[in-house]
Design a protein around this motif. Structure first.
Motif, PDB file in Angstrom:
ATOM      1  N   MET A   1      -5.742   9.968 -17.951  1.00  8.13           N
ATOM      2  CA  MET A   1      -4.984   9.330 -16.899  1.00  8.13           C
ATOM      3  C   MET A   1      -5.942   8.589 -15.988  1.00  8.13           C
ATOM      4  O   MET A   1      -6.999   9.100 -15.641  1.00  8.13           O
ATOM      5  CB  MET A   1      -4.250  10.366 -16.058  1.00  8.13           C
ATOM      6  CG  MET A   1      -3.144  11.083 -16.789  1.00  8.13           C
ATOM      7  SD  MET A   1      -2.317  12.185 -15.652  1.00  8.13           S
ATOM      8  CE  MET A   1      -1.861  13.444 -16.766  1.00  8.13           C
ATOM      9  N   GLY A   2      -5.493   7.447 -15.581  1.00  9.34           N
ATOM     10  CA  GLY A   2      -6.336   6.655 -14.704  1.00  9.34           C
ATOM     11  C   GLY A   2      -5.973   6.845 -13.240  1.00  9.34           C
ATOM     12  O   GLY A   2      -4.970   7.476 -12.882  1.00  9.34           O
ATOM     13  N   ALA A   3      -6.806   6.275 -12.390  1.00  8.28           N
ATOM     14  CA  ALA A   3      -6.595   6.370 -10.942  1.00  8.28           C
ATOM     15  C   ALA A   3      -5.286   5.681 -10.546  1.00  8.28           C
ATOM     16  O   ALA A   3      -4.588   6.120  -9.633  1.00  8.28           O
ATOM     17  CB  ALA A   3      -7.781   5.760 -10.209  1.00  8.28           C
ATOM     18  N   SER A   4      -4.957   4.623 -11.251  1.00  4.84           N
ATOM     19  CA  SER A   4      -3.724   3.882 -10.954  1.00  4.84           C
ATOM     20  C   SER A   4      -2.497   4.768 -11.193  1.00  4.84           C
ATOM     21  O   SER A   4      -1.560   4.782 -10.392  1.00  4.84           O
ATOM     22  CB  SER A   4      -3.670   2.621 -11.825  1.00  4.84           C
ATOM     23  OG  SER A   4      -2.432   1.996 -11.673  1.00  4.84           O
ATOM     24  N   PHE A   5      -2.515   5.496 -12.285  1.00  4.71           N
ATOM     25  CA  PHE A   5      -1.392   6.393 -12.597  1.00  4.71           C
ATOM     26  C   PHE A   5      -1.250   7.475 -11.526  1.00  4.71           C
ATOM     27  O   PHE A   5      -0.146   7.757 -11.059  1.00  4.71           O
ATOM     28  CB  PHE A   5      -1.595   7.016 -13.983  1.00  4.71           C
ATOM     29  CG  PHE A   5      -0.522   8.023 -14.334  1.00  4.71           C
ATOM     30  CD1 PHE A   5       0.748   7.610 -14.723  1.00  4.71           C
ATOM     31  CD2 PHE A   5      -0.763   9.389 -14.262  1.00  4.71           C
ATOM     32  CE1 PHE A   5       1.736   8.512 -15.043  1.00  4.71           C
ATOM     33  CE2 PHE A   5       0.211  10.309 -14.566  1.00  4.71           C
ATOM     34  CZ  PHE A   5       1.471   9.873 -14.968  1.00  4.71           C
ATOM     35  N   LEU A   6      -2.363   8.107 -11.141  1.00  6.14           N
ATOM     36  CA  LEU A   6      -2.321   9.144 -10.107  1.00  6.14           C
ATOM     37  C   LEU A   6      -1.826   8.592  -8.780  1.00  6.14           C
ATOM     38  O   LEU A   6      -1.059   9.236  -8.065  1.00  6.14           O
ATOM     39  CB  LEU A   6      -3.700   9.789  -9.929  1.00  6.14           C
ATOM     40  CG  LEU A   6      -4.119  10.723 -11.064  1.00  6.14           C
ATOM     41  CD1 LEU A   6      -5.534  11.235 -10.832  1.00  6.14           C
ATOM     42  CD2 LEU A   6      -3.160  11.891 -11.181  1.00  6.14           C
ATOM     43  N   LYS A   7      -2.230   7.363  -8.441  1.00  8.02           N
ATOM     44  CA  LYS A   7      -1.752   6.745  -7.206  1.00  8.02           C
ATOM     45  C   LYS A   7      -0.233   6.545  -7.268  1.00  8.02           C
ATOM     46  O   LYS A   7       0.476   6.787  -6.288  1.00  8.02           O
ATOM     47  CB  LYS A   7      -2.469   5.417  -6.967  1.00  8.02           C
ATOM     48  CG  LYS A   7      -2.016   4.759  -5.653  1.00  8.02           C
ATOM     49  CD  LYS A   7      -2.684   3.422  -5.465  1.00  8.02           C
ATOM     50  CE  LYS A   7      -2.268   2.698  -4.225  1.00  8.02           C
ATOM     51  NZ  LYS A   7      -0.935   2.764  -3.784  1.00  8.02           N
ATOM     52  N   ASN A   8       0.260   6.100  -8.431  1.00  8.23           N
ATOM     53  CA  ASN A   8       1.709   5.909  -8.594  1.00  8.23           C
ATOM     54  C   ASN A   8       2.465   7.233  -8.453  1.00  8.23           C
ATOM     55  O   ASN A   8       3.537   7.281  -7.839  1.00  8.23           O
ATOM     56  CB  ASN A   8       2.017   5.266  -9.945  1.00  8.23           C
ATOM     57  CG  ASN A   8       1.633   3.804  -9.981  1.00  8.23           C
ATOM     58  OD1 ASN A   8       1.501   3.163  -8.947  1.00  8.23           O
ATOM     59  ND2 ASN A   8       1.438   3.274 -11.190  1.00  8.23           N
ATOM     60  N   VAL A   9       1.918   8.319  -8.994  1.00  9.65           N
ATOM     61  CA  VAL A   9       2.564   9.629  -8.884  1.00  9.65           C
ATOM     62  C   VAL A   9       2.591  10.074  -7.422  1.00  9.65           C
ATOM     63  O   VAL A   9       3.609  10.559  -6.920  1.00  9.65           O
ATOM     64  CB  VAL A   9       1.838  10.675  -9.775  1.00  9.65           C
ATOM     65  CG1 VAL A   9       2.324  12.086  -9.462  1.00  9.65           C
ATOM     66  CG2 VAL A   9       2.073  10.369 -11.246  1.00  9.65           C
ATOM     67  N   ILE A  10       1.473   9.895  -6.706  1.00 11.01           N
ATOM     68  CA  ILE A  10       1.408  10.278  -5.295  1.00 11.01           C
ATOM     69  C   ILE A  10       2.387   9.453  -4.474  1.00 11.01           C
ATOM     70  O   ILE A  10       3.131   9.983  -3.630  1.00 11.01           O
ATOM     71  CB  ILE A  10      -0.041  10.148  -4.763  1.00 11.01           C
ATOM     72  CG1 ILE A  10      -0.916  11.227  -5.407  1.00 11.01           C
ATOM     73  CG2 ILE A  10      -0.081  10.257  -3.245  1.00 11.01           C
ATOM     74  CD1 ILE A  10      -2.401  11.065  -5.150  1.00 11.01           C
TER      75      ILE A  10
END
Length: 186
Positions: A1-10
């Motif tokens: 998982m990339g940082a972009s995905f984690l940002k979207n989840v947050i």
């Protein structure tokens, strides 16, 4: 998982937090509206049947536990022995009398009235009178059971003034004229 995905989840989780806060605010407003005596009164509508009555008593207790103001009970389709004669010149039934003697006098009066109809045989008259006597006894039992159901509500009420029975009408209520009948009782 990339940082972009984690940002979207947050971001997704934070958007839900705002939505839940709105739901919580609206829930508190509804609760306040329902529990304020000056703005809300709940009327519980039931029938005198055993299961319906038990459900109503259970709901009553739950609402009292939530401190929701209850104005009373409306009991639909209550049987009563207070009926009026429907036929012209027909003997008036003793539905308000509570004695076997009154019923006996009425059936004799009815038997005499039926005999004036020459197209009826003695057997037909006797069968009809017997049918009416049996039906009256069933109605009397049902009316007594319904009265006991009303007494259950009278026994549990705490600070409730209204226990309004609606009679069991001869025809179903399905139109404005029927609703007017109910309104007249209320």
């Amino acid at each position: 998982m990339g940082a972009s995905f984690l940002k979207n989840v947050i971001d997704f989780m934070f958007s839900f937090q705002e939505m839940f806060q709105g739901i919580k605010t609206r829930t508190e407003k509804v609760k306040e509206l329902l529990t304020t005596d000056q703005t809300t009164t709940i009327l519980l509508i039931t029938s005198p049947g055993y299961l319906a009555l038990q459900e109503t008593v259970s709901l009553y207790r739950k609402l009292k536990g939530y401190h929701i103001p209850l104005g009373g009970f409306i009991v639909n389709k209550v049987h009563s022995l207070c009926l009026d004669s429907q036929l012209e010149n027909e003997p008036t039934p003793p539905f308000n009398a509570k004695s076997d003697e009154a019923l006996r006098r009425y059936t004799e009066e009815l038997r005499c009235w039926l005999k004036t109809h020459e197209d009826l045989s003695e057997e037909e008259v006797q069968a009809f009178v017997q049918y009416l006597e049996d039906n009256f006894k069933r109605l009397e039992l049902q009316a007594k059971a319904d009265e006991k159901a009303l007494q259950v509500l009278k026994d549990i009420k705490q600070g409730i003034e209204i226990i309004q029975p609606i009679p069991y009408f001869a025809t179903d209520i399905f139109d404005l004229d029927g609703l007017k009948k109910i309104n007249d009782v209320l």
